[in-house]
Design a protein around this motif. Structure first.
Motif, PDB file in Angstrom:
ATOM      1  N   VAL A  56       0.854  -1.185   0.000  1.00 10.42           N
ATOM      2  CA  VAL A  56       0.000   0.000   0.000  1.00 10.42           C
ATOM      3  C   VAL A  56       0.891   1.237   0.000  1.00 10.42           C
ATOM      4  CG1 VAL A  56      -1.719   1.302   1.327  1.00 10.42           C
ATOM      5  CG2 VAL A  56      -1.856  -1.186   1.225  1.00 10.42           C
ATOM      6  N   ARG A  62       2.049   4.726   0.927  1.00 12.18           N
ATOM      7  CA  ARG A  62       1.887   5.599   2.096  1.00 12.18           C
ATOM      8  C   ARG A  62       2.375   6.988   1.694  1.00 12.18           C
ATOM      9  NH1 ARG A  62       1.577   3.059   7.260  1.00 12.18           N
ATOM     10  NH2 ARG A  62       1.131   5.184   7.910  1.00 12.18           N
ATOM     11  N   CYS A 121      -4.379   3.954   7.221  1.00 12.02           N
ATOM     12  CA  CYS A 121      -4.239   2.741   6.409  1.00 12.02           C
ATOM     13  C   CYS A 121      -4.401   1.474   7.240  1.00 12.02           C
ATOM     14  CB  CYS A 121      -2.906   2.742   5.676  1.00 12.02           C
ATOM     15  SG  CYS A 121      -1.503   2.587   6.792  1.00 12.02           S
TER      16      CYS A 121
END
Length: 171
Positions: free
Chosen positions: A3, A5, A15
């Motif tokens: 993911v 960031r 998240c």
């Protein structure tokens, strides 16, 4: 899957995994405190404005509870319960009312609903195996009652009559 960031991330826990409701709780308490601040800006009675500032701060003390510890004291919960009792004693309305009236009352009704959403989220967190202090549940429920009764008080201060609601489904 990794993911991304963002280096500009608004809050470090945004998240968190879907099943981890702590960030959702923190965002909801932030929204509730922000709404209390907005409502305070509309209140002209100094004592009530001071009380709302205290409630706003109390909500922010709730905010990190699921991630850290519960720091709201029994005395603070009792003080909020006393405010609820005071507002109830001042009100001649009992039961359900339509969420309408003056701008302050409408804002308070929205906060009442947000506080109920907070309670619901806490129960979901418990059902997923999380730990929730009893005092946190008490506080969240008291906030819903406080904002409901504050809505009634705001309408009363403006001379606006409540519209009692009679459900066709619940008797």
């Amino acid at each position: 899957m990794a993911v991304y960031r963002s280096p500009y991330e608004a809050y470090p826990f945004l998240c968190d995994a879907d099943e981890d409701l702590r960030c959702d709780f923190e965002l909801l308490t932030d929204e509730l405190a922000s709404g209390a601040g907005l409502l305070r800006s509309q209140i002209v009675e100094p004592a009530l404005a001071d009380e709302l500032l205290w409630v706003c701060e109390l909500i922010y003390h709730m905010n990190p509870t699921l991630r850290t510890s519960f720091t709201v004291t029994e005395e603070e919960i009792a003080r909020l319960a006393a405010a609820v009792e005071r507002l109830q004693a001042e009100s001649s309305v009992h039961g359900f009312v339509l969420p309408c009236g003056c701008q302050c009352a409408c804002a308070a009704h929205l906060l009442r609903v947000k506080a109920k959403c907070l309670v619901r989220l806490l129960y979901r967190y418990l059902q997923r195996g999380g730990s929730v202090p009893n005092g946190l549940l008490d506080l969240a429920n008291l906030l819903s009652g406080y904002f409901f009764l504050l809505a009634l008080k705001c309408n009363a201060m403006e001379g606006i009559e409540e519209h009692v609601y009679h459900s066709r489904n619940y008797r």
